[in-house]
Design an enzyme around this catalytic site. Structure first.
Site, PDB file in Angstrom:
ATOM      1  N   SER A  39       0.815  -1.215   0.000  1.00  0.00           N
ATOM      2  CA  SER A  39       0.000   0.000   0.000  1.00  0.00           C
ATOM      3  C   SER A  39       0.851   1.269   0.000  1.00  0.00           C
ATOM      4  O   SER A  39       0.479   2.263  -0.645  1.00  0.00           O
ATOM      5  CB  SER A  39      -0.950  -0.009   1.203  1.00  0.00           C
ATOM      6  OG  SER A  39      -0.214  -0.098   2.408  1.00  0.00           O
ATOM      7  N   ASP A  92      10.398   1.177  -2.099  1.00  0.00           N
ATOM      8  CA  ASP A  92       9.534   0.048  -1.707  1.00  0.00           C
ATOM      9  C   ASP A  92       9.118   0.210  -0.247  1.00  0.00           C
ATOM     10  O   ASP A  92       9.724   0.990   0.506  1.00  0.00           O
ATOM     11  CB  ASP A  92      10.315  -1.268  -1.909  1.00  0.00           C
ATOM     12  CG  ASP A  92       9.395  -2.453  -2.143  1.00  0.00           C
ATOM     13  OD1 ASP A  92       8.186  -2.367  -1.830  1.00  0.00           O
ATOM     14  OD2 ASP A  92       9.891  -3.489  -2.633  1.00  0.00           O
ATOM     15  N   GLU A 115      10.928  -8.180  -5.417  1.00  0.00           N
ATOM     16  CA  GLU A 115      11.368  -6.979  -4.697  1.00  0.00           C
ATOM     17  C   GLU A 115      12.864  -7.043  -4.399  1.00  0.00           C
ATOM     18  O   GLU A 115      13.587  -6.050  -4.529  1.00  0.00           O
ATOM     19  CB  GLU A 115      10.597  -6.840  -3.386  1.00  0.00           C
ATOM     20  CG  GLU A 115       9.143  -6.461  -3.580  1.00  0.00           C
ATOM     21  CD  GLU A 115       8.324  -6.520  -2.306  1.00  0.00           C
ATOM     22  OE1 GLU A 115       7.314  -5.839  -2.243  1.00  0.00           O
ATOM     23  OE2 GLU A 115       8.687  -7.268  -1.378  1.00  0.00           O
TER      24      GLU A 115
HETATM   25  O1  LIG Z   1       7.015  -6.409   1.204  1.00  0.00           O
HETATM   26  C1  LIG Z   1       5.961  -6.032   0.755  1.00  0.00           C
HETATM   27  C2  LIG Z   1       5.189  -6.801  -0.254  1.00  0.00           C
HETATM   28  O2  LIG Z   1       5.793  -8.040  -0.519  1.00  0.00           O
HETATM   29  C3  LIG Z   1       5.413  -4.707   1.168  1.00  0.00           C
HETATM   30  O3  LIG Z   1       6.302  -3.712   0.792  1.00  0.00           O
HETATM   31  C4  LIG Z   1       5.199  -4.733   2.647  1.00  0.00           C
HETATM   32  O4  LIG Z   1       4.298  -5.799   2.958  1.00  0.00           O
HETATM   33  C5  LIG Z   1       4.647  -3.407   3.190  1.00  0.00           C
HETATM   34  O5  LIG Z   1       3.339  -3.201   2.733  1.00  0.00           O
HETATM   35  P1  LIG Z   1       2.466  -1.959   3.205  1.00  0.00           P
HETATM   36  O6  LIG Z   1       3.131  -0.737   2.675  1.00  0.00           O
HETATM   37  O7  LIG Z   1       1.104  -2.229   2.594  1.00  0.00           O
HETATM   38  O8  LIG Z   1       2.408  -1.989   4.708  1.00  0.00           O
END
Ligand SMILES: O=C(CO)[C@H](O)[C@H](O)COP(=O)(O)O
Length: 243
Positions: A39, A92, A115
């Site tokens: 998100s 990310d 990622e």
């Molecule tokens: O590693 C991830 C996906 O694989 C995301 O970056 C992680 O889960 C963080 O997500 P969010 O910004 O929705 O809290």
């Protein structure tokens, strides 16, 4: 090094947006940018798309089918990692950020392999989080996601138990085994707070059937943290780990 800037108090969504906006400001015209998943990273994609609509030239490299679909829909030109001459910056999210080291736990969204590959290719990795993601030790709140090939997944699960973890096969909301973009499964492995994440990361990688895990160690250059009073920027002081 730590710096602060002002902003509004607010909800988790507002804190994520603060971090995303600050990260998007690091993107310069002409850059190739790794587009993260989750998100918070999606908020960055929206910010970058607004720049593209305003005439800024930039190219994205996505880390998941979902971020690829979003970027395409919003009009960000995309390249596959192998087509990009280089990736200037990857932005990310993360599930946990260890305060002292900036090591990460990632993969609640299931995109950890792509990622990690994009992070490894990028010259810089910038992480965007709200303040709730900062921890003293990785594993405090979140299990370590481990991507495994579907065939005989019970064998890597047993090996992860031998390492002291409690693996649980991830399922979708509909009760089906969760499949990653690579067609694999995810074991969420509770090891508790990690004293020696480097040693554990090495051990997990040696298990037959494991594709990769959600421990991102020595990869982060900058963490932008959304806090009620604004953004805090944490920068790695050690040189990036050799890969
Ligand atoms: O590693 C991830 C996906 O694989 C995301 O970056 C992680 O889960 C963080 O997500 P969010 O910004 O929705 O809290």
């Amino acid at each position: 090094m730590t710096t602060r800037s002002g902003g509004d108090r607010g909800s988790t969504a507002r804190l994520k947006r603060l971090a995303a906006t600050a990260a998007a400001e690091l993107v310069e015209p002409g850059m190739v940018v790794g587009l993260g998943s989750g998100s918070t990273a999606e908020l960055v994609i929206h910010e970058l798309a607004a720049r593209v609509r305003a005439g800024t030239v930039l190219t994205g490299v996505s880390t998941s089918r979902r971020s690829e679909r979003l970027a395409r829909r919003l009009g960000i030109p995309l390249l596959a990692p192998e087509e990009a001459p280089s990736i200037d910056l990857a932005i990310d999210g993360a599930d946990e950020v260890e305060r002292g080291t900036l090591h990460l736990l990632k993969g609640r969204g299931g995109a950890l392999v792509r990622e990690k590959l994009v992070a490894a290719l990028a010259r810089r990795l910038v992480i965007v989080v709200d303040v709730s993601k900062l921890v003293d030790r990785l594993g405090e709140r979140t299990p370590v996601p481990v991507e495994v090939v579907p065939f005989a997944w019970i064998e890597p699960a047993r090996e992860l138990e031998r390492l002291g973890g409690k693996p649980v096969l991830r399922h979708t909301a509909l009760g089906q085994p969760y499949r990653t973009d690579n067609g694999n499964l995810i074991l969420d492995v509770d090891f508790g707070p990690l004293d020696q994440p480097e040693a554990l990361a090495r051990e997990i990688k040696l298990i037959t059937g494991v594709v990769d895990h959600g421990l991102f160690l020595g990869l982060t250059d900058t963490v932008i943290v959304g806090e009620p009073d604004g953004v805090r920027v944490l920068r790695r002081e050690q040189p990036r780990a050799a890969r």
